[in-house]
Structures are given as structure tokens and as C-alpha cells.
Design an enzyme around this catalytic site. Structure first.
Site, PDB file in Angstrom:
ATOM      1  N   ALA A  45      90.637   8.621  52.368  1.00 49.16           N
ATOM      2  CA  ALA A  45      90.663   7.262  52.919  1.00 49.16           C
ATOM      3  C   ALA A  45      91.602   6.411  52.067  1.00 49.16           C
ATOM      4  O   ALA A  45      92.201   6.902  51.108  1.00 49.16           O
ATOM      5  CB  ALA A  45      89.254   6.679  52.918  1.00 49.16           C
ATOM      6  N   LYS A  46      91.662   5.152  52.416  1.00 51.23           N
ATOM      7  CA  LYS A  46      92.611   4.248  51.740  1.00 51.23           C
ATOM      8  C   LYS A  46      92.455   4.247  50.234  1.00 51.23           C
ATOM      9  O   LYS A  46      93.432   4.136  49.509  1.00 51.23           O
ATOM     10  CB  LYS A  46      92.428   2.821  52.262  1.00 51.23           C
ATOM     11  CG  LYS A  46      92.892   2.659  53.695  1.00 51.23           C
ATOM     12  CD  LYS A  46      93.796   1.439  53.863  1.00 51.23           C
ATOM     13  CE  LYS A  46      94.478   1.420  55.211  1.00 51.23           C
ATOM     14  NZ  LYS A  46      93.523   1.283  56.331  1.00 51.23           N
TER      15      LYS A  46
END
Ligand code: GLU
Length: 304
Positions: A238-239
Site C-alpha cells: 500500500a501507499k
């Protein structure tokens, strides 16, 4: 017949790119047909640019598909019709419970992120959504009535599954839109999809979808769930692991061949640091070469 079913909620990143590459390889290595369906009805309104960006990312990687992309937002009437059939056959009922009411009514603490199982409060209360609205002044969702504890199935990658089902689940949302579970079943059946390759975070959804296939009298596809790509901390990519979006990598001058080469490495189909086009991997592709563990995919050194 397989399919790619991206949700155009943002740029494709290495995790979804790997799943799509595998879905593509599985079908293309057998000379099969691959469809593209844009799952644009879940979550906030999707802008046309986001859809175009998803198509561009897939093309840049070298993945192709057969026929025109299908948009779920064009198919709302089909989901509505399927929901009506479920109600007519007694498989689904109107439910006015809010999330917090479900939480409060649940007797046992719940594990995981599924939330508590629905306690069945609205089972048998209303004839349909309109009746529920008339009686309570609230918009109603439709829930599927689950009368079994599990739906065992044999996954094409992870093998036999017990298939626990976690209570009655929503098939039509309060705003009248379809829930993911219903839309995906209606579409895969209508499109004649016989193989669904997707990430294993959707494994808990599969028994629900199998119940929907049965209730609607439709043939279910073979499901193949592949491990997620995770960051160094073992959590889903994820980010927080940095920007692994294809758009970002491309902007930094990373070539599609380097990305596909890296994905091939993550799939056990090529060496670290190799470069490849999807077509180069067709002769090497075999599910047995794929790791059964979550795959670490945040090695940015490869792209630096
Ligand atoms: N649209 C879903 C996703 O991008 C995939 C749904 C599916 O493969 O069934 O996560």
C-alpha cells in the site's frame, strides 16, 4: 474464458499488476479468451480519466484482452433483476439495520475485519424494500439468507477450502446499488467466465458468491486465489510502502519490460533483475512455480 476485473479506484500498483499478469498468463498460455470488466460501481463516483488510466496501465504492461471493456455502471438493470429474483425466491430479504445496530446486537466478539455476523433481526419482517421503507421510514438494503455454515470448494491454487460463511450478507445496498458480491456473480455468469484469478484477500467472499450462483441457478467458475504482494512489514502492499504505482514507475523512466521482469521474478518465472514481455513468460508459466506465501514486493532497489 477468463477476465481482468480492475476497480478503477486509483493507479494500478505492483500488487494488482501481478494478479492481472497471472490471470492473463493462465488464460493466454492455454489459448483462451480474456475479457476486461471495469468494476466502477463500488465506492465513490469513478471519473472517466481514472478508467482511461487503468486501461492505459494495462496496455503499457503489455496485457491485452478480447472485445470491448464492459463497465459495471452500464449493467445496473441486470443486478436489479437478479436481486428481484432472489427476493421472489425467498433467498433475500429487506433489512433496515444500520451498521451500529448490527454491532450492538452481535452477541460474540468478532475476529478479523469482517465485522460481526448479522444476527438476523430483519429476517421475515418485510415483503420487500418498499414495504420496509413504508414501515420504518428507512431505506433498506437486501440481505442474502444464509442457512449453511460453510460452502466447501476446491480452489485452483490454494486447494480444498472449508468455505465458512459469515452470516447473512448484503446483495443490494441501501441506495439500491448492487453489492460487489452480487455484481461480480451476475457479470461473471453473463460473460461466460469459467476461471476467476484474483488475490486471496477475496477468498472469504467466494463461499458467498457460490451461494449466489446456486440461488440464481448459474454455473460457478473455477476460482484461483493467488497470494497478495506485501511490503517488508508483511502487510498488504500500500501507499505506506512507497509509491509502487505503475504510473510513478513509468514517470521515473522504468520500462514496462523491467516491471514485467520484476513481476515474473515475484511469480517464480524469471531471474531477479530480468526484463520480459508478458508473451515471453507464456512458455514458462505454471501455477506450481508460484510461491504459496505472500510475496514481498517493495524492493525498490530494482527500480532505483
Ligand atoms: N474488482 C476487484 C478488485 O479489483 C476484483 C474482483 C474479483 O476479481 O472478483 O479487487
Amino acid at each position: 474464458m477468463g477476465r481482468l476485473a480492475p476497480s478503477p479506484t486509483g493507479a494500478l500498483h505492483l500488487g494488482n499488476a501481478r494478479t492481472f499478469l497471472l490471470a492473463w498468463l493462465s488464460v493466454r498460455s492455454r489459448g483462451g479468451t480474456l475479457l476486461l470488466r471495469i468494476e466502477d460501481i463500488d465506492g465513490p463516483r469513478v471519473k472517466p480519466e481514472t478508467i482511461a488510466g487503468t486501461l492505459a496501465d494495462l496496455r503499457w504492461l503489455g496485457l491485452d484482452w478480447d472485445g470491448e471493456p464492459v463497465l459495471q455502471s452500464d449493467r445496473l438493470g441486470h443486478y436489479e433483476a437478479a436481486a428481484a429474483r432472489l427476493v421472489a425466491a425467498g433467498h433475500a430479504y429487506a433489512c433496515v439495520c444500520s451498521r451500529s445496530e448490527v454491532e450492538a446486537a452481535a452477541s460474540a466478539p468478532h475476529a478479523g475485519d469482517e465485522g460481526p455476523a448479522y444476527p438476523g433481526t430483519c429476517r421475515g419482517r418485510f415483503t420487500d424494500r418498499a414495504a420496509a421503507r413504508a414501515a420504518t421510514g428507512r431505506d433498506a438494503a437486501l440481505r442474502f439468507r444464509v442457512d449453511v455454515a460453510a460452502v466447501p470448494f476446491d480452489d485452483g491454487f490454494v486447494g480444498p477450502q472449508r468455505g465458512a460463511v459469515h452470516g447473512d450478507f448484503v446483495v443490494q445496498k441501501r441506495d439500491g446499488g448492487p453489492a460487489y458480491q452480487l455484481a461480480v456473480v451476475v457479470d461473471d455468469a453473463a460473460q461466460g467466465v469459467t476461471e476467476v484469478v484474483r488475490a486471496d484477500d477475496l477468498l472469504p467472499s467466494t463461499p458467498r458468491q457460490l451461494l449466489l450462483y446456486r440461488a440464481l441457478g448459474l454455473a460457478a467458475p473455477q476460482f484461483v486465489h493467488v497470494p497478495l504482494v506485501v511490503g517488508g512489514d508483511g502487510r498488504r502492499l500500500a501507499k505506506r510502502h512507497g509509491d509502487t504505482s505503475l504510473r510513478h514507475l513509468r514517470a521515473r523512466g522504468v520500462t514496462a519490460a523491467a516491471v514485467v521482469g520484476y513481476l515474473a521474478f515475484l511469480c517464480g518465472l524469471g531471474p531477479r533483475g530480468g526484463s520480459a514481455l508478458p508473451g515471453d513468460l507464456l512458455g514458462r508459466f505454471a501455477w506450481q512455480r508460484l510461491s504459496r506465501q505472500p510475496v514481498r514486493g517493495d524492493d525498490h532497489g530494482l527500480f532505483a
